[in-house]
Enzyme design. Structure first.
Site, short mmCIF file in Angstrom:
data_model
loop_
_atom_site.label_atom_id
_atom_site.label_comp_id
_atom_site.label_asym_id
_atom_site.label_seq_id
_atom_site.Cartn_x
_atom_site.Cartn_y
_atom_site.Cartn_z
N ASP A 45 6.51 -2.55 3.93
CA ASP A 45 8.20 -2.45 3.63
C ASP A 45 8.63 -2.66 2.02
O ASP A 45 8.06 -2.91 1.25
CB ASP A 45 8.49 -4.53 4.43
N TYR A 58 -4.48 -7.91 5.35
CA TYR A 58 -3.64 -8.64 4.70
C TYR A 58 -3.89 -9.52 3.93
O TYR A 58 -4.84 -10.53 4.41
CB TYR A 58 -2.35 -8.32 5.29
#
Lengths: 284, 284
Positions: A62, A120
């Protein structure tokens, strides 16, 4: 030097590993007229090779999300020695995007479909509202509250294993965009988390809390929603014991806030052999 | 709570210590319509106190130059508790500028005139052309060549002590802007360097070479010209033994290139007691 009698080369599949500071991009996915990582990479390939394949990322990141090692795949007809493509890309791309590796791979390789696991990392500076260093601010969530580390650890442990993470997925109005990781795959919200840990990291700009999560796939906003919920636990607003019921609810409204994009890094993507060097590497 | 019978407060002098990422600013000095650190600070004071004194910096930093601890002074009539001013400034300023300290000081304090020494730091990543991490790129000079550390050390030693640094000063067309440090002072190009050292610094993004220089003042571009010349020595293009003749020449053309702004940090500014707390601190 190319022999002019060489037959036109077939399309060659490439794997590139990218690091980027996402602050100034509107995310991975190309959007007309806006700066995106995919768009910059496509444009750079066009300038270098005269071809503009749309690079496929291991997943979309994003706006504002960073990558330490995002993976992309694409195919080129131009025969380019891998070292040359890496160097040319790094001379063409903005300094906020670097190519860490470029290699030719088997044509079966696809950065998203071939991925078997991803990691992540989320970087948070506790009790830092209003005084986060300018040299951290782009890449850290300066969290206003002090954090109870034992509570964070207890919360993180609840996410281990296979769960339906619907409560931690963005409630996208368009279901087809819900699965950013696997938009071609089934719309299941079940994922397996292999590792979920917090660690402290000392920096010259202050001490950070870093969350690492490794899993077989992640829903849209999932890591940011896990972190936002754990921050509610770490500040004492929620008990870690509330998390199993949140998972069971399968409702976005059951869990906590979405942590800011700027703290999130795609750390690495794992493949199961499909990213091996092509059997017949290109000759220079 | 203020008693309405209180007489109007006299102007109070303030000292603030600022850290900033200079990448997105056109330097310290206010310029109409352009983002500058001085301009942002002045505007923030206006929003907080309704007064817009022009803050005086310890020196101007150029476009793209950073600060770990720049010092500015200004006077305000509004009686504001120091903690409150710091907090309000950090809530008003962009995240790329942070106020590390704000205190009221004696009216004799002036951020530039009262300074007795300054330290700059220059961060360089050797042999890093085209592959400097995106997370370092804004604040490091990614130098294409490997560096000979012994040669750098030998070069740095030549700058110690009192010298005429005219060969290392920007050749500004307008002499009045040449002395960015002391534009109200004499136009001498003699400065004293108290310390001049290189050190290695490990980061998660690679190993850096960091130059630290402490002196009683610096000419415009002086640190960047010292570094650019030392890089010529470190890459083997020049001998460190050439430096005394460069100093003696008093000609900008005698020395090396100007190193990029992005590697330079104003590290700290020292005062000789003039930055003590005001004898009569403001009552809240």
């Amino acid at each position: 030097m190319h022999d002019s009698t060489t037959t036109a080369p077939a399309l060659q599949t490439w794997k590139v590993v990218l690091s980027y500071d996402g602050t100034d991009f509107r995310g991975w996915q190309v959007q007309p007229g806006l700066p995106t990582v995919q768009g910059e990479l496509q444009a750079a390939l066009g300038r270098i090779a005269g071809e503009t394949p749309l690079p496929q990322g291991s997943g979309r990141t994003d706006a504002g999300v960073h990558a330490l090692a995002q993976v992309a795949s694409f195919a080129l007809a131009a025969p380019i020695p891998p070292q040359n493509l890496q160097r040319a890309l790094n001379r063409t791309l903005p300094a906020s995007i670097r190519v860490l590796e470029a290699k030719t791979v088997q044509s079966t390789f696809h950065a998203r479909h071939s991925a078997v696991a991803k990691t992540y990392e989320y970087r948070l500076q506790p009790a830092a509202a209003d005084h986060c260093s300018p040299f951290l601010a782009r890449c850290v969530y300066a969290c206003p509250w002090p954090m109870n580390r034992a509570a964070l650890d207890a919360a993180a442990a609840h996410f281990l294993g296979e769960h339906d993470f619907a409560s931690f997925a963005a409630t996208d109005p368009d279901l087809t965009t819900r699965e950013t990781e696997e938009e071609a795959g089934p719309l299941s919200t079940v994922r397996t988390v292999f590792a979920s840990i917090w660690e402290e990291r000392a920096t010259t700009e202050g001490s950070l809390l870093v969350y690492r999560v490794r899993g077989n796939g992640f829903l849209h906003h999932m890591v940011r929603n896990l972190v936002g919920t754990m921050v509610d636990v770490g500040r004492g607003f929620l008990s870690a014991d509330a998390i199993p019921a949140m998972l069971a609810a399968r409702e976005r409204s059951a869990s906590g806030p979405t942590a800011p994009a700027r703290g999130l890094f795609l750390h690495s993507v794992e493949y199961d052999g499909h990213d091996e060097e092509a059997a017949l590497p290109l000759l220079p």
